[in-house]
Motif scaffolding. Structure first.
Motif, PDB file in Angstrom:
ATOM      1  N   LEU A   4       0.816  -1.218   0.000  1.00  0.00           N
ATOM      2  CA  LEU A   4       0.000   0.000   0.000  1.00  0.00           C
ATOM      3  C   LEU A   4       0.844   1.262   0.000  1.00  0.00           C
ATOM      4  O   LEU A   4       0.355   2.338  -0.352  1.00  0.00           O
ATOM      5  CB  LEU A   4      -0.914   0.016   1.225  1.00  0.00           C
ATOM      6  CG  LEU A   4      -2.121  -0.921   1.219  1.00  0.00           C
ATOM      7  CD1 LEU A   4      -2.902  -0.763   2.508  1.00  0.00           C
ATOM      8  CD2 LEU A   4      -3.005  -0.619   0.028  1.00  0.00           C
ATOM      9  N   LYS A  12       3.599  -1.116  -7.698  1.00  0.00           N
ATOM     10  CA  LYS A  12       2.304  -1.661  -7.300  1.00  0.00           C
ATOM     11  C   LYS A  12       1.796  -2.668  -8.328  1.00  0.00           C
ATOM     12  O   LYS A  12       1.315  -3.753  -7.982  1.00  0.00           O
ATOM     13  CB  LYS A  12       1.279  -0.531  -7.132  1.00  0.00           C
ATOM     14  CG  LYS A  12       1.497   0.350  -5.918  1.00  0.00           C
ATOM     15  CD  LYS A  12       0.378   1.383  -5.784  1.00  0.00           C
ATOM     16  CE  LYS A  12       0.576   2.242  -4.547  1.00  0.00           C
ATOM     17  NZ  LYS A  12      -0.520   3.236  -4.374  1.00  0.00           N
ATOM     18  N   GLU A  23      -4.371  -2.621  -3.207  1.00  0.00           N
ATOM     19  CA  GLU A  23      -5.223  -2.245  -2.075  1.00  0.00           C
ATOM     20  C   GLU A  23      -6.119  -3.414  -1.676  1.00  0.00           C
ATOM     21  O   GLU A  23      -6.231  -3.750  -0.488  1.00  0.00           O
ATOM     22  CB  GLU A  23      -6.078  -1.021  -2.431  1.00  0.00           C
ATOM     23  CG  GLU A  23      -5.326   0.291  -2.504  1.00  0.00           C
ATOM     24  CD  GLU A  23      -4.551   0.460  -3.797  1.00  0.00           C
ATOM     25  OE1 GLU A  23      -4.732  -0.380  -4.720  1.00  0.00           O
ATOM     26  OE2 GLU A  23      -3.767   1.422  -3.904  1.00  0.00           O
ATOM     27  N   SER A  26      -3.947  -6.325  -0.217  1.00  0.00           N
ATOM     28  CA  SER A  26      -3.455  -6.014   1.130  1.00  0.00           C
ATOM     29  C   SER A  26      -4.552  -6.131   2.172  1.00  0.00           C
ATOM     30  O   SER A  26      -4.343  -6.670   3.262  1.00  0.00           O
ATOM     31  CB  SER A  26      -2.853  -4.607   1.157  1.00  0.00           C
ATOM     32  OG  SER A  26      -1.728  -4.519   0.315  1.00  0.00           O
ATOM     33  N   LYS A  27      -5.742  -5.626   1.840  1.00  0.00           N
ATOM     34  CA  LYS A  27      -6.853  -5.700   2.783  1.00  0.00           C
ATOM     35  C   LYS A  27      -7.288  -7.142   3.026  1.00  0.00           C
ATOM     36  O   LYS A  27      -7.623  -7.526   4.146  1.00  0.00           O
ATOM     37  CB  LYS A  27      -8.018  -4.861   2.277  1.00  0.00           C
ATOM     38  CG  LYS A  27      -7.766  -3.359   2.354  1.00  0.00           C
ATOM     39  CD  LYS A  27      -8.930  -2.564   1.790  1.00  0.00           C
ATOM     40  CE  LYS A  27      -8.646  -1.062   1.865  1.00  0.00           C
ATOM     41  NZ  LYS A  27      -9.754  -0.259   1.280  1.00  0.00           N
TER      42      LYS A  27
END
Length: 390
Positions: A4, A12, A23, A26-27
């Motif tokens: 992130l 990325k 994103e 990662s979450k």
């Protein structure tokens, strides 16, 4: 969650998968870690304490890498394991670089300047919180779930009314857990009560194969009575007979309902001398279940099995509704993960009606069990079901 905090969009994109952004990835990974921590807490306080200290070590490793301006982000390499086994930081870095060169995947070495500085400050905040939690848990020397197990070991699990194998066998008990730390903790307590314990995990399963067979397989040619209890991880959930025992405890409830039935199938087998198999399950706490919804997930999947296949043994709870399968009238949901299996069974029924009827008429009928157990101050519940043995 270092992905992130990349400054560069190119970095990325290196770790994106299909339509998943860094994103989203990662979450999801963060949520998986949260769930695993809750599962470890529900397994035992010993297992949770170990996980906290691992998290403490992993966070410190990332801080050390940032301070050394040498940040490894490696989906294909267990970086923390490399740091754990190396004698010093520099040696670990050399070993990781060598593996990166060999694998030629998405594993990379980055500079601290490749990430926003906010990441480092947030890591320091995390480390402070984790240090405080570790200190608090290191002072804790109790586990209410283990206390409940201790209370019921002899009175319930070795109750001669249910654990009284026919013939010349001594009473035996099978216990499944998902955590090695929990396995060791349980074994220590059981041995302190004078019972002989066989501990089985992926590390020693092969070398203990003959010991397992001789002591817990009712069909074994050579039978011995060296152990009263076998405490094992999922490694023995399939591919082995343990039916000299007719009492089983699921100290941890697995996510996969099929795995739960496979565990029970180790003792509910043809050749057992006992009329009933007695199954005890530890439910997660109310607080823990609010986070992971394990009870609802397991119950829903098991109920689907009962509905589709006419299962007549309760596995997890006496609340399960048993029914005869009627594939001709069963509603199929296109989104259901069971639709494929339902279609296959319908085809089999159509193509082989006599064989289908023969299988459906097999005698595996169950006598209703009874909920047993007790809820203590933290909310653990041990639930017992009974199954007619094969």
């Amino acid at each position: 969650m270092p992905l992130l905090f990349f400054k560069s969009e190119e970095h990325k994109k290196l770790y994106e998968k299909r339509n998943l952004t860094v994103e989203t990835i990662s979450k999801r990974l963060a949520r998986i870690m949260q769930i695993l921590l809750v599962k470890r807490l529900e397994s035992s306080f010993t297992a949770f304490r170990r996980s906290l200290h691992n998290l403490q070590r992993y966070t410190q490793n990332m801080i050390d890498m940032l301070e050394a301006d040498c940040v490894f982000i490696c989906p294909d390499i267990d970086v923390n394991a490399e740091f754990a086994k190396a004698p010093d930081f520099e040696t670990a870095c050399r070993n990781i670089r060598t593996k990166i060169a060999q694998k030629k995947g998405k594993s990379r070495q980055f500079r601290r300047s490749d990430l926003h500085e906010e990441y480092f400050s947030l890591l320091l905040q995390d480390k402070k919180r984790i240090d405080r939690l570790c200190a608090l848990w290191d002072r804790n020397d109790f586990d209410p779930k283990l206390d409940a197990f201790k209370e019921h070991l002899q009175s319930e699990l070795f109750n001669p009314r249910i654990n009284n194998p026919g013939g010349y066998d001594r009473p035996k008990l099978v216990i499944f857990t998902e955590a090695l730390d929990t396995l060791d903790s349980l074994a220590r307590h059981i041995e302190s009560k004078g019972y002989r314990v066989l501990k089985v995990s992926a590390a020693n399963r092969d070398e203990l194969q003959q010991e397992i067979k001789a002591n817990f397989d009712a069909n074994a040619t050579v039978r011995r009575d060296d152990y009263d209890v076998i405490v094992t991880t999922e490694v023995l959930a399939e591919g082995v007979n343990l039916h000299r025992a007719n009492v089983i405890l699921n100290y941890d409830t697995p996510w996969n309902a099929t795995r739960l039935m496979q565990r029970i199938g180790r003792v509910n087998r043809i050749g057992s001398k006992e009329e009933f198999v007695h199954v005890f399950n530890f439910y997660p706490t109310v607080q823990g279940n609010e986070q992971i919804r394990l009870i609802e997930n397991a119950y829903a999947k098991l109920q689907a099995f009962h509905t589709m296949f006419g299962e007549d043994n309760r596995v997890f709870s006496e609340l399960e509704q048993l029914s005869e399968a009627d594939f001709n009238n069963l509603m199929e949901d296109e989104e259901s993960p069971f639709s494929t299996y339902i279609a296959d069974l319908k085809t089999f029924q159509k193509d082989h009606p006599e064989r289908y009827k023969e299988l459906m008429d097999l005698e595996f009928r169950e006598l209703g069990g009874q909920i047993r157990g007790q809820q203590d101050g933290v909310g653990w519940v041990a639930v017992k079901t009974e199954q007619r043995a094969c």
